[in-house]
Scaffold this motif. Structure first.
Motif, PDB file in Angstrom:
ATOM      1  N   ALA A 169       0.825  -1.208   0.000  1.00 26.53           N
ATOM      2  CA  ALA A 169       0.000   0.000   0.000  1.00 26.53           C
ATOM      3  C   ALA A 169       0.857   1.255   0.000  1.00 26.53           C
ATOM      4  O   ALA A 169       0.545   2.236  -0.688  1.00 26.53           O
ATOM      5  CB  ALA A 169      -0.940  -0.007   1.200  1.00 26.53           C
ATOM      6  N   ASP A 170       1.942   1.239   0.759  1.00 23.26           N
ATOM      7  CA  ASP A 170       2.829   2.405   0.784  1.00 23.26           C
ATOM      8  C   ASP A 170       3.449   2.654  -0.585  1.00 23.26           C
ATOM      9  O   ASP A 170       3.587   3.805  -1.027  1.00 23.26           O
ATOM     10  CB  ASP A 170       3.930   2.208   1.826  1.00 23.26           C
ATOM     11  N   MET A 171       3.835   1.585  -1.271  1.00 28.92           N
ATOM     12  CA  MET A 171       4.377   1.744  -2.629  1.00 28.92           C
ATOM     13  C   MET A 171       3.310   2.319  -3.558  1.00 28.92           C
ATOM     14  O   MET A 171       3.575   3.224  -4.356  1.00 28.92           O
ATOM     15  CB  MET A 171       4.868   0.399  -3.165  1.00 28.92           C
ATOM     16  N   ALA A 172       2.096   1.811  -3.459  1.00 27.08           N
ATOM     17  CA  ALA A 172       1.020   2.283  -4.327  1.00 27.08           C
ATOM     18  C   ALA A 172       0.746   3.766  -4.130  1.00 27.08           C
ATOM     19  O   ALA A 172       0.430   4.490  -5.080  1.00 27.08           O
ATOM     20  CB  ALA A 172      -0.253   1.471  -4.067  1.00 27.08           C
ATOM     21  N   LEU A 173       0.902   4.247  -2.899  1.00 26.57           N
ATOM     22  CA  LEU A 173       0.610   5.655  -2.597  1.00 26.57           C
ATOM     23  C   LEU A 173       1.605   6.614  -3.249  1.00 26.57           C
ATOM     24  O   LEU A 173       1.389   7.827  -3.228  1.00 26.57           O
ATOM     25  CB  LEU A 173       0.569   5.864  -1.087  1.00 26.57           C
ATOM     26  N   MET A 174       2.659   6.102  -3.846  1.00 26.92           N
ATOM     27  CA  MET A 174       3.551   6.973  -4.613  1.00 26.92           C
ATOM     28  C   MET A 174       2.813   7.588  -5.797  1.00 26.92           C
ATOM     29  O   MET A 174       3.228   8.619  -6.332  1.00 26.92           O
ATOM     30  CB  MET A 174       4.775   6.189  -5.112  1.00 26.92           C
ATOM     31  N   ASP A 181       2.811   5.800 -12.711  1.00 26.69           N
ATOM     32  CA  ASP A 181       2.327   4.440 -12.543  1.00 26.69           C
ATOM     33  C   ASP A 181       3.198   3.710 -11.539  1.00 26.69           C
ATOM     34  O   ASP A 181       4.433   3.806 -11.591  1.00 26.69           O
ATOM     35  CB  ASP A 181       2.367   3.663 -13.864  1.00 26.69           C
ATOM     36  N   VAL A 182       2.576   2.998 -10.635  1.00 29.71           N
ATOM     37  CA  VAL A 182       3.293   2.060  -9.762  1.00 29.71           C
ATOM     38  C   VAL A 182       2.850   0.666 -10.171  1.00 29.71           C
ATOM     39  O   VAL A 182       1.663   0.347 -10.144  1.00 29.71           O
ATOM     40  CB  VAL A 182       2.981   2.310  -8.277  1.00 29.71           C
ATOM     41  N   GLU A 224       0.662   3.826 -24.266  1.00 37.05           N
ATOM     42  CA  GLU A 224       1.841   3.471 -23.500  1.00 37.05           C
ATOM     43  C   GLU A 224       1.668   2.194 -22.696  1.00 37.05           C
ATOM     44  O   GLU A 224       2.632   1.637 -22.206  1.00 37.05           O
ATOM     45  CB  GLU A 224       2.265   4.614 -22.568  1.00 37.05           C
ATOM     46  N   ASP A 225       0.427   1.733 -22.533  1.00 42.47           N
ATOM     47  CA  ASP A 225       0.233   0.519 -21.749  1.00 42.47           C
ATOM     48  C   ASP A 225      -0.063  -0.691 -22.628  1.00 42.47           C
ATOM     49  O   ASP A 225      -0.639  -1.664 -22.184  1.00 42.47           O
ATOM     50  CB  ASP A 225      -0.893   0.713 -20.732  1.00 42.47           C
ATOM     51  N   SER A 226       0.357  -0.611 -23.888  1.00 42.81           N
ATOM     52  CA  SER A 226       0.177  -1.762 -24.770  1.00 42.81           C
ATOM     53  C   SER A 226       1.252  -2.788 -24.420  1.00 42.81           C
ATOM     54  O   SER A 226       2.285  -2.880 -25.046  1.00 42.81           O
ATOM     55  CB  SER A 226       0.296  -1.341 -26.237  1.00 42.81           C
ATOM     56  N   GLY A 227       1.019  -3.522 -23.368  1.00 41.83           N
ATOM     57  CA  GLY A 227       1.991  -4.477 -22.876  1.00 41.83           C
ATOM     58  C   GLY A 227       1.347  -5.382 -21.850  1.00 41.83           C
ATOM     59  O   GLY A 227       0.133  -5.536 -21.815  1.00 41.83           O
ATOM     60  N   PRO A 228       2.142  -5.967 -20.973  1.00 51.81           N
ATOM     61  CA  PRO A 228       1.610  -6.984 -20.068  1.00 51.81           C
ATOM     62  C   PRO A 228       0.829  -6.444 -18.874  1.00 51.81           C
ATOM     63  O   PRO A 228       0.124  -7.211 -18.225  1.00 51.81           O
ATOM     64  CB  PRO A 228       2.880  -7.688 -19.594  1.00 51.81           C
ATOM     65  N   ALA A 229       0.966  -5.187 -18.542  1.00 55.73           N
ATOM     66  CA  ALA A 229       0.346  -4.672 -17.316  1.00 55.73           C
ATOM     67  C   ALA A 229      -1.149  -4.429 -17.485  1.00 55.73           C
ATOM     68  O   ALA A 229      -1.604  -3.974 -18.538  1.00 55.73           O
ATOM     69  CB  ALA A 229       1.028  -3.382 -16.884  1.00 55.73           C
ATOM     70  N   ARG A 230      -1.892  -4.728 -16.424  1.00 51.05           N
ATOM     71  CA  ARG A 230      -3.301  -4.333 -16.317  1.00 51.05           C
ATOM     72  C   ARG A 230      -3.352  -3.183 -15.325  1.00 51.05           C
ATOM     73  O   ARG A 230      -2.813  -3.282 -14.225  1.00 51.05           O
ATOM     74  CB  ARG A 230      -4.161  -5.498 -15.824  1.00 51.05           C
ATOM     75  N   TYR A 231      -4.028  -2.094 -15.699  1.00 50.73           N
ATOM     76  CA  TYR A 231      -3.988  -0.876 -14.899  1.00 50.73           C
ATOM     77  C   TYR A 231      -5.321  -0.588 -14.215  1.00 50.73           C
ATOM     78  O   TYR A 231      -6.398  -0.855 -14.763  1.00 50.73           O
ATOM     79  CB  TYR A 231      -3.599   0.317 -15.770  1.00 50.73           C
ATOM     80  N   PHE A 232      -5.188   0.005 -13.012  1.00 53.27           N
ATOM     81  CA  PHE A 232      -6.352   0.396 -12.216  1.00 53.27           C
ATOM     82  C   PHE A 232      -6.068   1.757 -11.580  1.00 53.27           C
ATOM     83  O   PHE A 232      -4.905   2.132 -11.376  1.00 53.27           O
ATOM     84  CB  PHE A 232      -6.626  -0.635 -11.115  1.00 53.27           C
ATOM     85  N   ARG A 240      -1.785   5.663 -11.779  1.00 54.75           N
ATOM     86  CA  ARG A 240      -2.356   4.331 -11.963  1.00 54.75           C
ATOM     87  C   ARG A 240      -1.546   3.288 -11.220  1.00 54.75           C
ATOM     88  O   ARG A 240      -0.350   3.455 -10.984  1.00 54.75           O
ATOM     89  CB  ARG A 240      -2.379   3.969 -13.448  1.00 54.75           C
ATOM     90  N   ILE A 241      -2.204   2.198 -10.888  1.00 61.10           N
ATOM     91  CA  ILE A 241      -1.545   1.032 -10.302  1.00 61.10           C
ATOM     92  C   ILE A 241      -1.620  -0.093 -11.325  1.00 61.10           C
ATOM     93  O   ILE A 241      -2.698  -0.422 -11.830  1.00 61.10           O
ATOM     94  CB  ILE A 241      -2.218   0.601  -8.984  1.00 61.10           C
ATOM     95  N   GLY A 242      -0.461  -0.669 -11.649  1.00 59.97           N
ATOM     96  CA  GLY A 242      -0.406  -1.734 -12.643  1.00 59.97           C
ATOM     97  C   GLY A 242      -0.009  -3.057 -12.028  1.00 59.97           C
ATOM     98  O   GLY A 242       0.669  -3.112 -10.996  1.00 59.97           O
ATOM     99  N   PHE A 243      -0.451  -4.116 -12.663  1.00 60.43           N
ATOM    100  CA  PHE A 243      -0.126  -5.472 -12.208  1.00 60.43           C
ATOM    101  C   PHE A 243       0.404  -6.272 -13.394  1.00 60.43           C
ATOM    102  O   PHE A 243      -0.261  -6.376 -14.423  1.00 60.43           O
ATOM    103  CB  PHE A 243      -1.364  -6.161 -11.627  1.00 60.43           C
TER     104      PHE A 243
END
Length: 326
Positions: A169-174, A181-182, A224-232, A240-243
């Motif tokens: 959560a702390d990383m995401a808050l960046m 994007d984190v 820019e997100d045409s790749g493996p990450a799914r963003y929220f 954004r937060i990516g996975f």
């Protein structure tokens, strides 16, 4: 440019060196590795030529990696030369950030569009334990500088069970106050990564929802997100937060990339040790068409999918990530 499974291959990651100024525990042994000699590594002319030919075949997105790309002398000159290629639509870099702040201005002037900064913890002591270097504040300053210069900033984070997995959560808050994007990347069983385990992206999402609320699925507005990450995007957050769920949720059917190692091997897939040697062909005086045919051959050799999680995979890559190009 399509592979034999109909996937459009429009992205190439180019490693410019296998050297790194960190010793991250899941990437490289503390004593380092046997690095390639200067004559074994592609020079700038060779890199630009390969990037140009790949661009003519449709690979219009280029990312520079290492090792650590900023240890390569005059890297801003390479950025400028690549950015001048008519085929290069987007040029980015993955870095650990330690050397970024002092080179940021020249990289921005050269045309670098974005930067992915590897950062696994916000705890200074843990950062030093993880990397072997007391450099956390330099990395944080690098992220801020890149953002100030208008680059697209992505923070890449790998969670390790029992070490930094309580910091999700702390990383995401960046991404709370800045449009960055984190991205959480699952620990991949490659090289020294086999020695560690980490939470799945699904587990991390559950943690973030409990702390930050329910997110909305979102997408980039410029490709820019045409790749493996799914963003929220979580409530109230600008970024954004990516996975990147390489293990638990294979994204192979959308894979659009090739990898060029620092020594000139064109790799179709991260997990496997095959590929085509472009360096010897370049140095033997091959013409453009001959090199293009070898590039096409490598693309057509892309497997349908990786097999992370399986033991004793035939043909598995034996090099470490720094040697492959992270």
């Amino acid at each position: 440019m399509k592979d034999r499974f109909g996937r459009e291959i429009n992205y190439i990651r180019i490693s410019v060196t296998d050297r790194c100024n960190l010793r991250c525990r899941y990437c490289m042994p503390a004593e380092g590795i046997q690095t390639a000699g200067r004559d074994q590594v592609l020079d700038f002319d060779e890199i630009v030529r390969v990037a140009s030919l790949c661009g003519e075949l449709g690979m219009t997105s280029v990312r520079l990696t290492g090792g650590e790309p900023l240890v390569r002398k005059d890297i801003a000159l390479l950025v400028k030369r690549l950015k001048e290629l008519p085929s290069v639509q987007r040029l980015t870099m993955t870095t650990n950030g330690l050397l970024f702040e002092k080179t940021a201005g020249s990289l921005s002037e050269a045309g670098l569009d974005g930067v992915n900064i590897s950062l696994d913890t916000l705890d200074r002591d843990k950062y030093t334990q993880m990397t072997g270097t007391d450099g956390l504040f330099d990395v944080l300053k690098a992220a801020g500088k890149a953002w100030e210069l208008g680059m697209k900033v992505k923070i890449n984070t790998v969670m390790i069970d029992g070490f930094n997995d309580g910091e999700a959560a702390d990383m995401a808050l960046m991404a709370a106050d800045r449009n960055i994007d984190v991205r959480f990347i699952e620990m991949m069983p490659l090289g020294r990564g086999k020695l560690y385990t980490g939470p799945s992206c699904e587990k991390i999402m559950e943690i973030l929802i409990r702390r930050l609320g329910t997110p909305e699925r979102c997408f980039g507005d410029s490709g820019e997100d045409s790749g493996p990450a799914r963003y929220f995007r979580f409530p109230g957050m600008k970024g954004r937060i990516g996975f990147i769920s390489a293990v638990s949720r294979s994204f192979c059917k959308e894979c659009n990339k090739m990898r060029l190692t620092a020594s000139g091997r064109l790799k179709p897939c991260l997990q496997y040790g095959d590929g085509e040697d472009l360096r010897d062909l370049l140095r033997a005086g091959a013409g453009d068409m001959e090199i293009k045919e070898l590039i096409k051959k490598a693309v057509l050799a892309k497997p349908r999918c990786h097999r992370f999680g399986e033991a004793d995979v035939d043909g598995a890559e034996k090099d470490l990530m720094a040697q492959i190009g992270g």
